[in-house]
Motif scaffolding. Structure first.
Motif, PDB file in Angstrom:
ATOM      1  N   ASN A  79       0.836  -1.193   0.000  1.00  0.00           N
ATOM      2  CA  ASN A  79       0.000   0.000   0.000  1.00  0.00           C
ATOM      3  C   ASN A  79       0.877   1.252   0.000  1.00  0.00           C
ATOM      4  N   GLY A  80       0.714   2.030  -0.994  1.00  0.00           N
ATOM      5  CA  GLY A  80       1.513   3.233  -1.187  1.00  0.00           C
ATOM      6  C   GLY A  80       1.784   3.392  -2.660  1.00  0.00           C
ATOM      7  N   GLY A  81       2.229   4.541  -3.042  1.00  0.00           N
ATOM      8  CA  GLY A  81       2.523   4.809  -4.436  1.00  0.00           C
ATOM      9  C   GLY A  81       2.832   6.274  -4.619  1.00  0.00           C
ATOM     10  N   PRO A  82       3.075   6.672  -5.837  1.00  0.00           N
ATOM     11  CA  PRO A  82       3.444   8.068  -6.085  1.00  0.00           C
ATOM     12  C   PRO A  82       2.245   8.998  -5.958  1.00  0.00           C
ATOM     13  N   PRO A  83       2.511  10.292  -5.811  1.00  0.00           N
ATOM     14  CA  PRO A  83       1.411  11.251  -5.806  1.00  0.00           C
ATOM     15  C   PRO A  83       0.793  11.331  -7.209  1.00  0.00           C
ATOM     16  N   LEU A  84      -0.350  11.941  -7.304  1.00  0.00           N
ATOM     17  CA  LEU A  84      -0.995  12.159  -8.596  1.00  0.00           C
ATOM     18  C   LEU A  84      -0.107  13.118  -9.398  1.00  0.00           C
ATOM     19  N   HIS A  85       0.272  12.691 -10.597  1.00  0.00           N
ATOM     20  CA  HIS A  85       1.193  13.458 -11.426  1.00  0.00           C
ATOM     21  C   HIS A  85       0.901  13.209 -12.894  1.00  0.00           C
ATOM     22  N   LYS A  86       1.520  14.004 -13.753  1.00  0.00           N
ATOM     23  CA  LYS A  86       1.426  13.732 -15.185  1.00  0.00           C
ATOM     24  C   LYS A  86       2.783  13.972 -15.821  1.00  0.00           C
ATOM     25  N   HIS A  87       3.032  13.214 -16.862  1.00  0.00           N
ATOM     26  CA  HIS A  87       4.271  13.338 -17.625  1.00  0.00           C
ATOM     27  C   HIS A  87       4.009  14.262 -18.805  1.00  0.00           C
ATOM     28  N   GLN A  90       6.248  11.884 -22.009  1.00  0.00           N
ATOM     29  CA  GLN A  90       6.258  10.438 -22.251  1.00  0.00           C
ATOM     30  C   GLN A  90       4.974   9.761 -21.790  1.00  0.00           C
ATOM     31  N   GLU A  91       4.749   8.615 -22.400  1.00  0.00           N
ATOM     32  CA  GLU A  91       3.680   7.726 -21.970  1.00  0.00           C
ATOM     33  C   GLU A  91       4.266   6.818 -20.892  1.00  0.00           C
ATOM     34  N   GLU A  92       3.388   6.365 -19.984  1.00  0.00           N
ATOM     35  CA  GLU A  92       3.784   5.405 -18.950  1.00  0.00           C
ATOM     36  C   GLU A  92       2.818   4.229 -19.058  1.00  0.00           C
ATOM     37  N   TYR A  93       3.380   3.053 -19.327  1.00  0.00           N
ATOM     38  CA  TYR A  93       2.574   1.843 -19.524  1.00  0.00           C
ATOM     39  C   TYR A  93       2.786   0.910 -18.336  1.00  0.00           C
ATOM     40  N   PHE A  94       1.693   0.388 -17.801  1.00  0.00           N
ATOM     41  CA  PHE A  94       1.720  -0.479 -16.619  1.00  0.00           C
ATOM     42  C   PHE A  94       1.189  -1.865 -16.979  1.00  0.00           C
ATOM     43  N   TYR A  95       1.902  -2.903 -16.555  1.00  0.00           N
ATOM     44  CA  TYR A  95       1.448  -4.288 -16.725  1.00  0.00           C
ATOM     45  C   TYR A  95       1.547  -4.967 -15.368  1.00  0.00           C
ATOM     46  N   GLY A 123       0.443  13.855 -20.383  1.00  0.00           N
ATOM     47  CA  GLY A 123      -0.486  14.949 -20.156  1.00  0.00           C
ATOM     48  C   GLY A 123      -1.726  14.600 -19.358  1.00  0.00           C
ATOM     49  N   ILE A 124      -1.907  13.321 -18.988  1.00  0.00           N
ATOM     50  CA  ILE A 124      -3.087  12.889 -18.228  1.00  0.00           C
ATOM     51  C   ILE A 124      -2.632  12.533 -16.806  1.00  0.00           C
ATOM     52  N   TYR A 171      12.103  17.055 -13.878  1.00  0.00           N
ATOM     53  CA  TYR A 171      12.144  15.744 -14.537  1.00  0.00           C
ATOM     54  C   TYR A 171      11.070  15.600 -15.610  1.00  0.00           C
ATOM     55  N   GLY A 172      10.504  16.715 -16.049  1.00  0.00           N
ATOM     56  CA  GLY A 172       9.523  16.681 -17.130  1.00  0.00           C
ATOM     57  C   GLY A 172       8.147  16.197 -16.702  1.00  0.00           C
ATOM     58  N   MET A 173       7.820  16.420 -15.415  1.00  0.00           N
ATOM     59  CA  MET A 173       6.515  16.015 -14.901  1.00  0.00           C
ATOM     60  C   MET A 173       5.860  17.195 -14.197  1.00  0.00           C
ATOM     61  N   GLU A 174       4.572  17.037 -13.963  1.00  0.00           N
ATOM     62  CA  GLU A 174       3.839  18.031 -13.190  1.00  0.00           C
ATOM     63  C   GLU A 174       3.189  17.326 -12.013  1.00  0.00           C
ATOM     64  N   LEU A 175       3.427  17.830 -10.818  1.00  0.00           N
ATOM     65  CA  LEU A 175       2.789  17.308  -9.612  1.00  0.00           C
ATOM     66  C   LEU A 175       1.376  17.868  -9.583  1.00  0.00           C
ATOM     67  N   VAL A 176       0.370  16.976  -9.574  1.00  0.00           N
ATOM     68  CA  VAL A 176      -1.025  17.398  -9.603  1.00  0.00           C
ATOM     69  C   VAL A 176      -1.585  17.488  -8.180  1.00  0.00           C
ATOM     70  N   GLY A 177      -1.221  16.537  -7.328  1.00  0.00           N
ATOM     71  CA  GLY A 177      -1.699  16.549  -5.945  1.00  0.00           C
ATOM     72  C   GLY A 177      -1.450  15.213  -5.281  1.00  0.00           C
ATOM     73  N   PRO A 178      -2.014  15.014  -4.093  1.00  0.00           N
ATOM     74  CA  PRO A 178      -1.823  13.737  -3.397  1.00  0.00           C
ATOM     75  C   PRO A 178      -2.572  12.611  -4.113  1.00  0.00           C
ATOM     76  N   SER A 179      -2.128  11.417  -3.841  1.00  0.00           N
ATOM     77  CA  SER A 179      -2.807  10.249  -4.398  1.00  0.00           C
ATOM     78  C   SER A 179      -4.216  10.138  -3.812  1.00  0.00           C
ATOM     79  N   PRO A 180      -5.207   9.869  -4.628  1.00  0.00           N
ATOM     80  CA  PRO A 180      -6.561   9.678  -4.091  1.00  0.00           C
ATOM     81  C   PRO A 180      -6.686   8.397  -3.261  1.00  0.00           C
ATOM     82  N   PHE A 181      -5.657   7.552  -3.280  1.00  0.00           N
ATOM     83  CA  PHE A 181      -5.699   6.282  -2.563  1.00  0.00           C
ATOM     84  C   PHE A 181      -5.045   6.372  -1.178  1.00  0.00           C
ATOM     85  N   MET A 182      -4.387   7.479  -0.893  1.00  0.00           N
ATOM     86  CA  MET A 182      -3.728   7.631   0.392  1.00  0.00           C
ATOM     87  C   MET A 182      -4.595   8.500   1.285  1.00  0.00           C
ATOM     88  N   ALA A 183      -5.045   7.951   2.385  1.00  0.00           N
ATOM     89  CA  ALA A 183      -5.927   8.722   3.288  1.00  0.00           C
ATOM     90  C   ALA A 183      -5.147   9.265   4.456  1.00  0.00           C
TER      91      ALA A 183
END
Length: 183
Positions: A79-87, A90-95, A123-124, A171-183
């Protein structure tokens, strides 16, 4: 003129057009991995990285692909992960290899299981977090690689720097805000 040379020249000539010239950088290019096996649970360089919520293994380095691709593996993702961000570049692909991981991509909130995949388009805004109590195993690729290897090297250390909006922009990203999954 070769296409990559043209793109680097165009990116340097027209920074106002939104091009990041580092996306096309090719300095320090090694020979491609020509059939070398990177064993399960091993890092490409024998290193181990962690951002606190998983162990990160580098599998394909940007310098092996003229900065076209960077592939990492998250093992023991908890449980944990990065904050809400966008590149921005580049595209980021998850498997998802095993476990369950929650994803936020744009307005969507999804839970993926083993064998599922999802794209975080440039951009998303997006983020992820393992479902609490379930260790997960995730493969992530960035294309082009941009500055993602540097970002992970600079943050996957004891006492990492403050990761504010300016830090993400480097690093070519934008910090959007905290993760919606972290309370």
């Amino acid at each position: 003129m070769k296409r990559r040379s043209f793109l680097k020249s165009a990116a340097a000539s027209f920074p106002f057009a939104g091009f990041d010239p580092t996306v096309f950088a090719t300095s320090g290019v090694d020979q491609p991995n020509q059939g070398e096996v990177i064993s399960a649970g091993k890092d490409r360089l024998g290193e181990v990285h962690s951002r606190g919520y998983s162990t990160i293994l580098f599998k394909v380095l940007p310098r092996e692909t003229s900065n076209g691709l960077f592939v990492i593996e998250h093992i023991n993702l908890v449980n944990g992960g990065p904050p809400l961000h966008k590149h921005l570049y580049q595209e980021e692909y998850f498997y998802l290899i095993s476990g369950e991981v929650r994803f936020a991509v744009g307005d969507k909130r999804l839970t993926l299981g083993a064998g599922d995949s999802i794209l975080g388009p440039r951009g998303i805004p997006h983020t992820f977090a393992a479902v609490e109590g379930k260790r997960s195993h995730l493969l992530i690729s960035f294309s082009p690689a941009g500055k993602m290897e540097d970002f992970l090297r600079d943050t996957a250390v004891p006492n990492p720097p403050v990761q504010d909006a300016e830090f993400f922009r480097r690093y070519g990203m934008e910090l959007v805000g905290p993760s919606p999954f972290m309370a």
